[in-house]
Design a protein around this motif. Sequence first.
Motif, PDB file in Angstrom:
ATOM      1  N   ALA A  38       0.826  -1.202   0.000  1.00 22.56           N
ATOM      2  CA  ALA A  38       0.000   0.000   0.000  1.00 22.56           C
ATOM      3  C   ALA A  38       0.865   1.258   0.000  1.00 22.56           C
ATOM      4  O   ALA A  38       0.621   2.196  -0.765  1.00 22.56           O
ATOM      5  N   LEU A  39       1.884   1.289   0.838  1.00 22.51           N
ATOM      6  CA  LEU A  39       2.729   2.481   0.949  1.00 22.51           C
ATOM      7  C   LEU A  39       3.571   2.705  -0.303  1.00 22.51           C
ATOM      8  O   LEU A  39       3.664   3.823  -0.812  1.00 22.51           O
ATOM      9  N   VAL A  40       4.169   1.634  -0.816  1.00 20.32           N
ATOM     10  CA  VAL A  40       5.021   1.763  -2.009  1.00 20.32           C
ATOM     11  C   VAL A  40       4.189   2.105  -3.234  1.00 20.32           C
ATOM     12  O   VAL A  40       4.454   3.076  -3.951  1.00 20.32           O
ATOM     13  N   PHE A  41       3.164   1.308  -3.501  1.00 17.11           N
ATOM     14  CA  PHE A  41       2.353   1.529  -4.696  1.00 17.11           C
ATOM     15  C   PHE A  41       1.478   2.769  -4.564  1.00 17.11           C
ATOM     16  O   PHE A  41       1.114   3.381  -5.574  1.00 17.11           O
ATOM     17  N   GLY A  42       1.121   3.155  -3.322  1.00 18.49           N
ATOM     18  CA  GLY A  42       0.362   4.381  -3.145  1.00 18.49           C
ATOM     19  C   GLY A  42       1.143   5.597  -3.606  1.00 18.49           C
ATOM     20  O   GLY A  42       0.626   6.465  -4.310  1.00 18.49           O
ATOM     21  N   GLN A  43       2.407   5.653  -3.233  1.00 17.27           N
ATOM     22  CA  GLN A  43       3.257   6.761  -3.681  1.00 17.27           C
ATOM     23  C   GLN A  43       3.431   6.739  -5.190  1.00 17.27           C
ATOM     24  O   GLN A  43       3.345   7.769  -5.868  1.00 17.27           O
ATOM     25  N   LYS A  49      -3.878   4.280 -13.797  1.00 20.14           N
ATOM     26  CA  LYS A  49      -4.015   3.096 -14.643  1.00 20.14           C
ATOM     27  C   LYS A  49      -2.756   2.253 -14.664  1.00 20.14           C
ATOM     28  O   LYS A  49      -2.816   1.024 -14.564  1.00 20.14           O
ATOM     29  N   ARG A  50      -1.621   2.884 -14.807  1.00 17.89           N
ATOM     30  CA  ARG A  50      -0.375   2.120 -14.856  1.00 17.89           C
ATOM     31  C   ARG A  50      -0.217   1.262 -13.603  1.00 17.89           C
ATOM     32  O   ARG A  50       0.172   0.098 -13.666  1.00 17.89           O
ATOM     33  N   LEU A  51      -0.575   1.841 -12.464  1.00 16.87           N
ATOM     34  CA  LEU A  51      -0.379   1.108 -11.210  1.00 16.87           C
ATOM     35  C   LEU A  51      -1.472   0.088 -10.947  1.00 16.87           C
ATOM     36  O   LEU A  51      -1.203  -0.988 -10.402  1.00 16.87           O
ATOM     37  N   PHE A  52      -2.736   0.374 -11.340  1.00 20.20           N
ATOM     38  CA  PHE A  52      -3.742  -0.652 -11.057  1.00 20.20           C
ATOM     39  C   PHE A  52      -3.617  -1.850 -11.997  1.00 20.20           C
ATOM     40  O   PHE A  52      -4.153  -2.924 -11.711  1.00 20.20           O
ATOM     41  N   MET A  53      -2.889  -1.711 -13.088  1.00 18.69           N
ATOM     42  CA  MET A  53      -2.560  -2.881 -13.904  1.00 18.69           C
ATOM     43  C   MET A  53      -1.398  -3.653 -13.272  1.00 18.69           C
ATOM     44  O   MET A  53      -1.398  -4.885 -13.221  1.00 18.69           O
ATOM     45  N   ILE A  54      -0.403  -2.919 -12.772  1.00 16.78           N
ATOM     46  CA  ILE A  54       0.761  -3.561 -12.159  1.00 16.78           C
ATOM     47  C   ILE A  54       0.377  -4.300 -10.879  1.00 16.78           C
ATOM     48  O   ILE A  54       0.778  -5.448 -10.663  1.00 16.78           O
ATOM     49  N   THR A  55      -0.410  -3.646 -10.016  1.00 19.80           N
ATOM     50  CA  THR A  55      -0.750  -4.272  -8.736  1.00 19.80           C
ATOM     51  C   THR A  55      -1.578  -5.539  -8.921  1.00 19.80           C
ATOM     52  O   THR A  55      -1.388  -6.526  -8.199  1.00 19.80           O
ATOM     53  N   GLU A  90      -3.384  -2.475  -4.572  1.00 19.81           N
ATOM     54  CA  GLU A  90      -4.688  -2.334  -5.222  1.00 19.81           C
ATOM     55  C   GLU A  90      -5.569  -1.331  -4.483  1.00 19.81           C
ATOM     56  O   GLU A  90      -6.242  -0.515  -5.102  1.00 19.81           O
ATOM     57  N   TYR A  91      -5.583  -1.402  -3.167  1.00 20.84           N
ATOM     58  CA  TYR A  91      -6.454  -0.518  -2.406  1.00 20.84           C
ATOM     59  C   TYR A  91      -6.164   0.949  -2.720  1.00 20.84           C
ATOM     60  O   TYR A  91      -7.077   1.753  -2.885  1.00 20.84           O
ATOM     61  N   ALA A  92      -4.893   1.306  -2.776  1.00 22.58           N
ATOM     62  CA  ALA A  92      -4.526   2.699  -3.028  1.00 22.58           C
ATOM     63  C   ALA A  92      -4.849   3.109  -4.456  1.00 22.58           C
ATOM     64  O   ALA A  92      -5.436   4.170  -4.699  1.00 22.58           O
ATOM     65  N   ALA A  93      -4.466   2.274  -5.420  1.00 27.22           N
ATOM     66  CA  ALA A  93      -4.657   2.620  -6.826  1.00 27.22           C
ATOM     67  C   ALA A  93      -6.130   2.645  -7.211  1.00 27.22           C
ATOM     68  O   ALA A  93      -6.588   3.524  -7.946  1.00 27.22           O
ATOM     69  N   ILE A  94      -6.903   1.689  -6.707  1.00 26.13           N
ATOM     70  CA  ILE A  94      -8.284   1.544  -7.136  1.00 26.13           C
ATOM     71  C   ILE A  94      -9.199   2.575  -6.505  1.00 26.13           C
ATOM     72  O   ILE A  94     -10.033   3.187  -7.184  1.00 26.13           O
ATOM     73  N   ILE A 132      -4.707   7.214   1.155  1.00 22.07           N
ATOM     74  CA  ILE A 132      -5.424   5.950   1.293  1.00 22.07           C
ATOM     75  C   ILE A 132      -4.460   4.871   1.780  1.00 22.07           C
ATOM     76  O   ILE A 132      -4.756   4.104   2.706  1.00 22.07           O
ATOM     77  N   ALA A 133      -3.286   4.812   1.145  1.00 24.24           N
ATOM     78  CA  ALA A 133      -2.287   3.799   1.504  1.00 24.24           C
ATOM     79  C   ALA A 133      -1.824   3.961   2.942  1.00 24.24           C
ATOM     80  O   ALA A 133      -1.683   2.981   3.675  1.00 24.24           O
ATOM     81  N   PHE A 134      -1.593   5.206   3.354  1.00 25.79           N
ATOM     82  CA  PHE A 134      -1.088   5.464   4.699  1.00 25.79           C
ATOM     83  C   PHE A 134      -2.080   4.983   5.760  1.00 25.79           C
ATOM     84  O   PHE A 134      -1.720   4.254   6.690  1.00 25.79           O
ATOM     85  N   PHE A 135      -3.333   5.371   5.611  1.00 30.28           N
ATOM     86  CA  PHE A 135      -4.321   4.994   6.627  1.00 30.28           C
ATOM     87  C   PHE A 135      -4.693   3.519   6.516  1.00 30.28           C
ATOM     88  O   PHE A 135      -4.974   2.866   7.526  1.00 30.28           O
ATOM     89  N   TYR A 136      -4.684   2.981   5.315  1.00 34.33           N
ATOM     90  CA  TYR A 136      -4.908   1.539   5.156  1.00 34.33           C
ATOM     91  C   TYR A 136      -3.805   0.758   5.866  1.00 34.33           C
ATOM     92  O   TYR A 136      -4.071  -0.231   6.555  1.00 34.33           O
ATOM     93  N   ALA A 137      -2.557   1.210   5.692  1.00 32.50           N
ATOM     94  CA  ALA A 137      -1.436   0.520   6.327  1.00 32.50           C
ATOM     95  C   ALA A 137      -1.541   0.581   7.848  1.00 32.50           C
ATOM     96  O   ALA A 137      -1.278  -0.407   8.540  1.00 32.50           O
ATOM     97  N   ILE A 138      -1.946   1.736   8.376  1.00 25.64           N
ATOM     98  CA  ILE A 138      -2.118   1.859   9.829  1.00 25.64           C
ATOM     99  C   ILE A 138      -3.200   0.908  10.318  1.00 25.64           C
ATOM    100  O   ILE A 138      -3.008   0.132  11.263  1.00 25.64           O
TER     101      ILE A 138
END
Length: 500
Positions: free
Chosen positions: A84-89, A97-103, A137-141, A405-411
């Motif tokens: 979440a933290l890496v892909f969120g950034q 789009k690039r990231l939600f295909m990769i994740t 996925e959570y962050a990108a989507i 999203i990634a930060f709070f999801y990770a917490i």
Amino acid sequence: MSGRVETGRITTDIPARLDRLRWSRWHWTVLIGLGTVWILDGLEVTIVGSMSDALKPDRTGLGMSAFDIGLAGAVYVAGACLGALVFGQLTDRFGRKRLFMITLGVYLVGTVLTAFSMNPMWYFACRFITGTGIGGEYAAINSAIDELIPARYRGRVDIAINGSFWVGAAGGSLLTVLLLDKSVIPAELGWRLAFGLGALLAVGVLFVRRAVPESPRWLFIHGREQEAERIVSEIEETVRRETGQELGTVSGTITVRQRKAIGIGLIARTVFTMYPRRTILCFSLFVGQAFLYNAFFFTYGDTLTTFLDVGQTGWYLAVFAASNFLGALLLSPLFDRVGRVRMISGTYVVSGLLLAGTGLVLGSVSAVSLTVMGSIIFFFASAGASAAYLTASEVFPMETRALCIAFFYAIGTAVGGITGPLLFGSLIDHASAHHDISAIAIGYFIGAALMVGGGVVEAVLGVHAEGRSLEDIARPLTAEDEDSDTVDTGRAGAPALGTA
């Protein structure tokens, strides 16, 4: 610092044009292509939680101990937090789009490799990879969906989609009834096929997702306004054709200073200094829902088998999952009609109080009565928990959306998936040693207190975001804003960044 240098200034009506669109088949394509990640996650979590006994035998499983299975769960959670933290950034930097295909690709690879696990270490590594993909996925989507869905539908769509986790959970519960039945499928194949089915679903989603465009909002801020204009024009034409109606005119515009990228340090500093109230709000909501689910759901299977003499938990879990999904689906329209603050605070407080009440009578429950109580609690709680993701997605500036999203999801995931199981696992061990189910009630009370606390924080600090454009809720950091003294009042947007 050249990556953060201003590349131009534009005035655009793209956000207003996206928000005024009528609902069409095109929007359903977006939901199917992007929203199914929660079904995959629910499928993963439930299947893994139901197959612990299948993984223990040396001959048909992987020779894993109870500790190994618990460790695998923690590894999955750690992967999800990191992903979440890496892909969120990266999502904020390189596009949705690039990231939600990769994740999704990362998830697919991890799941396929898990099905071919040869030993516990292989299994651990694959669970980490799979978790990384799901966390990303959570962050990108979430960011992509909110930026493509019209404002008047955003609340109900986001909550219903997040609630679809429970469609996967129900499906996973029922699948394990069949796949782990040794009289139907050989024991050495059942658990491998379970992972294979998740991968098969992901392949289908991958093809649908190719038709989902990049977020025009992300494009025009990052200097690609011509591409954004082309995508929005194509979407408008598709909606006209599918609805058979002309689109209304728009007058709202926003002026932004375009940048190729904005550094993570500047983003973090801006968010936490401009939006401290919203940061506290999201922290309270995520921690509350994480503990709630660990206080009940993630001890539910053990409670049924250890204290209530239930042999096959799949049917009970399916009923429980169905109530969660129905709650998110049926209550979601009210988050747009009644409003975010009333609904979020209400679902949090009601579910917390119901959980506390269940804890008080825990010593006298049966498997059926506990399932009924849990279904009622989580009918409300699932909508509230889904609203936590909605809140983090819509109350921070566009440039920071995926990262927030990634930060709070990770917490929330770390608290619920690492700290929670350690606490509640020890409570179950203690209760089992004394043959007293009521000894785990302390976990229920902690979860209840955090949920009620989250509801109170929402009532005080919540943002009235229903029906409002994302840019109105929190102006982009790069937006021109005459009011440079904007503060975090819960209503106003943020001032723009200065020029580089």
